[in-house]
Design an enzyme around this catalytic site. Structure first.
Site, mmCIF file in Angstrom:
data_model
loop_
_atom_site.group_PDB
_atom_site.id
_atom_site.type_symbol
_atom_site.label_atom_id
_atom_site.label_comp_id
_atom_site.label_asym_id
_atom_site.label_seq_id
_atom_site.Cartn_x
_atom_site.Cartn_y
_atom_site.Cartn_z
ATOM 1 N N GLY B 69 0.781 -1.259 -0.017
ATOM 2 C CA GLY B 69 -0.001 0.162 -0.096
ATOM 3 C C GLY B 69 0.854 1.095 0.136
ATOM 4 O O GLY B 69 0.727 2.098 -0.671
ATOM 5 N N THR B 70 1.794 1.298 0.717
ATOM 6 C CA THR B 70 3.074 2.292 0.743
ATOM 7 C C THR B 70 3.303 2.681 -0.670
ATOM 8 O O THR B 70 3.567 3.751 -0.957
ATOM 9 C CB THR B 70 3.989 2.033 1.888
ATOM 10 O OG1 THR B 70 3.403 1.840 3.361
ATOM 11 C CG2 THR B 70 5.149 2.829 1.726
ATOM 12 N N GLN B 180 -7.880 1.838 4.799
ATOM 13 C CA GLN B 180 -8.602 1.471 5.949
ATOM 14 C C GLN B 180 -10.025 1.175 5.569
ATOM 15 O O GLN B 180 -10.618 0.065 6.062
ATOM 16 C CB GLN B 180 -8.754 2.519 6.995
ATOM 17 C CG GLN B 180 -7.366 2.413 7.613
ATOM 18 C CD GLN B 180 -7.026 1.262 8.484
ATOM 19 O OE1 GLN B 180 -7.763 0.490 8.771
ATOM 20 N NE2 GLN B 180 -5.438 0.986 8.397
ATOM 21 N N SER B 197 -4.242 -1.525 0.196
ATOM 22 C CA SER B 197 -3.208 -2.346 0.912
ATOM 23 C C SER B 197 -3.901 -3.670 1.320
ATOM 24 O O SER B 197 -4.665 -3.856 2.074
ATOM 25 C CB SER B 197 -2.479 -1.779 2.003
ATOM 26 O OG SER B 197 -1.654 -2.823 2.791
ATOM 27 N N HIS B 199 -2.737 -6.468 2.942
ATOM 28 C CA HIS B 199 -2.776 -6.830 4.277
ATOM 29 C C HIS B 199 -3.756 -6.224 5.427
ATOM 30 O O HIS B 199 -3.969 -6.670 6.523
ATOM 31 C CB HIS B 199 -1.439 -7.153 4.764
ATOM 32 C CG HIS B 199 -0.888 -5.458 5.367
ATOM 33 N ND1 HIS B 199 -0.538 -5.604 6.614
ATOM 34 C CD2 HIS B 199 -0.489 -4.769 4.891
ATOM 35 C CE1 HIS B 199 -0.132 -4.396 6.835
ATOM 36 N NE2 HIS B 199 0.227 -3.742 5.409
ATOM 37 N N CYS B 323 5.205 7.809 23.691
ATOM 38 C CA CYS B 323 6.241 6.955 24.496
ATOM 39 C C CYS B 323 6.329 5.595 23.856
ATOM 40 O O CYS B 323 7.050 4.625 24.206
ATOM 41 C CB CYS B 323 6.182 6.826 25.747
ATOM 42 S SG CYS B 323 4.019 6.825 26.342
#
Lengths: 479, 479
Positions: B69-70, B180, B197, B199, B323
């Site tokens: 997808g990227t 998505q 994408s 996956h 974090c």
């Protein structure tokens, strides 16, 4: 059905299949995530990298996985060139590299870079001296040199160690495209970047390797993300990566015995095809070559029909003849070697190949070639080698003055595709006196390669090209 | 172990597994070859393209497969921008796009292009009016606009149809990143380019989709070959492509019923988490959202510890807290929305999720959050909403003159990571008189997002930032 085109894509190795299945269940999550499934995926990815690095002969942190061998080449060349942009913009490649390298070179030229393409000898082998000269030449300083480890079309092994030593002396990084040879063993030391492709060794599609030695200046190009050390963007093709690494290890374990076995089968083809089929040229280096690959060209045969007939006889092979490609130009490899392209057949044996498969191939090939030649009206076949027994025949135009400047006969092959121009020439060569010139008018690009190659095979003299109103006139003097 | 991170990577759909296995045997050869194995591979590739095109809502010849997808996003944006280079070099994106879009935008800026990034509201939704204004602005004419179909971190659906209409009016192509939403249904009409994408829908890794409508100017960039209509270089990842297409069709057949079912489960989480866990902010649009995704942030909680504890309790979720990322900056999506990032949890349910899984999650979450807060010494929990009952407490520094210019108290949280600066602030807010200002000195980037967000949640007034010798001083007035 015997599949003899492993150099295009090898049938999946059983280990690849097993590993893929296992990794489908364990390796579908994002290896960048901190939860159990992600950690599991990360472990698989790390283990695959370790295995692949061992096979390549590099550190795991020098190796990244790319979406294909082609992308490994594209990304490797772009990153290496960008990393040394301040040094210069020269790129040196051989004329027989895989098209992925040629396409990257074209992109470099488009972007303002310089490309030096080095020729090869008649076996398809580059000369280390040519690399030496190219690196020392004036003009745009060389940022990168590329050389395949072995040729994908004719199997000739390249002098990688020698070229690597020359590159090192000039402090120029060398990228080695190891797509064809990696299943058989590590590439000789001295490379700076190395690329490979999993489906060439029986791994799955979708996985390439790009290794960049520590200390080599490398600036990855294009939009990037945090995947693969910032060198190959996009979610990792994980189950396939696991299968690729596992099958590479497996084929390496079998490589020595398989190489011995397949080399013997290939040797049989190299020897027997010219015995069984008249007017054949076996191409590529006879000794320094890949163990599983042999290429030959058949005079007076149209490659597409030959492949089609072999397919009907259940043999899958490939060809560098122009008539089998969409571009209608013969393979750039055969062209660079200056060998016959018509009726070209590449046989590349996968690991499962048996002696019986090869025997069957040798049993059907002569009949198929003969029938294709018959359909095309090719001259009666004879053994390869210069003509000696042929008489002058009906000397068409024999009354005309025979000089180099005035052809005794013009053959109009305009609009006729390979191998017809050569067939037309062969049909009339005996009809002119010895020393007379025949001019073949042709507009098929393959004629430029095949008419001189025919002359070499038949012992005739190729005089050269002459301009013509349409197409090109190829002059041949009867010897 | 319940896996609640489908938005990162969905577990393989059973159909994907079956199709992959079948295609391993039938689809490993080169689809460009003329022999039987090649023709078989070509048939599989063509059929997969037909199936995927139907799911996307385009013609098969408008769709190519990419390695991820990227890469579809990178190649799509680069090709569309290059295709309209003569028009202008402006690129419009939303601030909440996937990082693949942001990386492509950065590459465009580096290459001399202009990027306009449009903000979103507190639910993460873009405003069509903002696109309208951006397309009409002066300066570099707009070559391309990008908008995701739904946000990957908070699930908010974007007004694609409205933005597409605006783009059409200005004759600007719109690229929709549908990564998505594609499993749930087609994107609203009007897009020019679309990416996705495999996956993300339970297909294998290694497959992205790039659709380019006929008539959209598109100039593929980088070295290319003849694969995928010259739009995506390298040997096709064929067995995976077959599995991707088959599983997309399968998830679409289940989409309506699964959406209903998962939407109810997500609704349960949206309602019950704030009831069960004090000081929680549920983020994203409550109605116009993906059916399977919900995101909330927990005050006084460190996201990494929270994920770790949830993982120990066998729940896999992800987080946009700083974090949990290597960059130590909070998610750009949460930042653009201006919502709390600390203790952020994204729950995205895969198709197999049961009500029992969700109930178990809701049963363990409150205890885990409470224990993390206790370890961090967070203030005693209370229900969300403005403080009302709190008394003035021990008025530290109460004798000083209380003006907007002189803080009654300075909290030194320098060197302390999220969520500690907010916890320190919460601990002392009751110790100053109503109307007094507390200055929190912090150098963690997340404080810029989380201190204002805390003020909104607790009904305190965020005065603003002030320069400080080290870090930044965040001023908060007790309400």
């Amino acid at each position: 059905m015997p599949y003899f085109d492993a150099a295009s894509s090898a049938p999946p190795h059983p280990v690849a299949r097993q590993a893929l299945l296992a990794a489908l269940d364990e390796g579908w999550a994002d290896p960048a995530r901190l939860y159990r499934e992600g950690r599991q995926a990360r472990l698989l990815l790390d283990a695959a990298r370790q295995t692949a690095a061992e096979a390549v002969g590099c550190r795991p942190d020098e190796l990244v996985f790319t979406p294909s061998g082609t992308r490994a080449v594209h990304q490797g060349i772009a990153g290496a060139l960008a990393g040394r942009r301040r040094v210069g913009r020269g790129l040196v490649i051989s004329a027989v590299e895989h098209s992925a390298v040629l396409h990257a070179a074209t992109a470099h030229t488009t972007a303002g870079g310089t490309v030096t393409e080095l020729g090869v000898d008649r076996t398809g082998r580059v000369s280390p001296a040519a690399y030496e000269e190219a690196l020392r030449q004036g003009g745009d300083p060389i940022a990168l040199a590329c050389l395949q480890s072995a040729n994908h079309e004719v199997g000739t092994e390249q002098p990688v160690a020698e070229v690597a030593a020359i590159c090192r002396e000039s402090s120029v990084p060398l990228l080695v495209d190891a797509a064809q040879s990696l299943p058989w063993g590590r590439v000789a030391d001295g490379w700076s970047l190395l690329t490979a492709s999993a489906h060439k060794w029986g791994g799955p599609a979708g996985v390439g390797l790009l290794a960049v030695r520590k200390g080599v200046r490398f600036a990855p190009q294009g939009p990037l993300d945090e995947r693969e050390s910032g060198r190959s963007a996009g979610f990792e093709n994980l189950p396939a990566i696991v299968a690729a690494a596992a099958s590479l290890r497996a084929v390496r374990q079998e490589a020595e015995s398989e190489a011995l076995r397949l080399r013997a089968l290939v040797e049989g083809i190299r020897t027997r095809v010219p015995e069984l089929v008249p007017d054949v040229e076996v191409v590529g280096d006879p000794l320094r070559r890949l163990p599983h690959l042999v290429t030959f060209s058949c005079l007076y045969v149209d490659g597409e029909t030959l492949l089609h007939e072999l397919d009907r006889a259940e043999f899958a092979v490939s060809s560098g003849s122009s008539c089998t490609s969409s571009t209608l130009t013969p393979s750039h490899v055969l062209r660079a070697m200056g060998v016959l392209s018509e009726g070209n057949v590449r046989v590349s044996l996968p690991r499962s190949t048996t002696a019986e498969d090869v025997d069957r191939f040798l049993a059907v090939l002569p009949g198929i070639v003969a029938s294709v030649r018959e359909k095309l009206g090719a001259p009666v076949a004879r053994r390869a080698g210069p003509d000696t027994a042929a008489g002058p025949g009906d000397a068409v135009g024999a009354g005309a003055a025979v000089t180099a400047e005035v052809p005794a006969l013009t053959v109009d092959a305009l609009g006729k595709r390979c191998p017809l121009p050569v067939i037309e020439l062969a049909k009339v060569i005996d009809s002119v006196p010895v020393g007379a010139v025949i001019s073949v008018l042709a507009d098929d690009d393959a004629a430029r390669l095949d008419i001189p190659a025919w002359c070499t095979m038949r012992g005739q003299e190729f005089v050269g090209e002459r301009a013509a109103q349409r197409g090109v006139a190829y002059w041949v003097r009867r010897a």
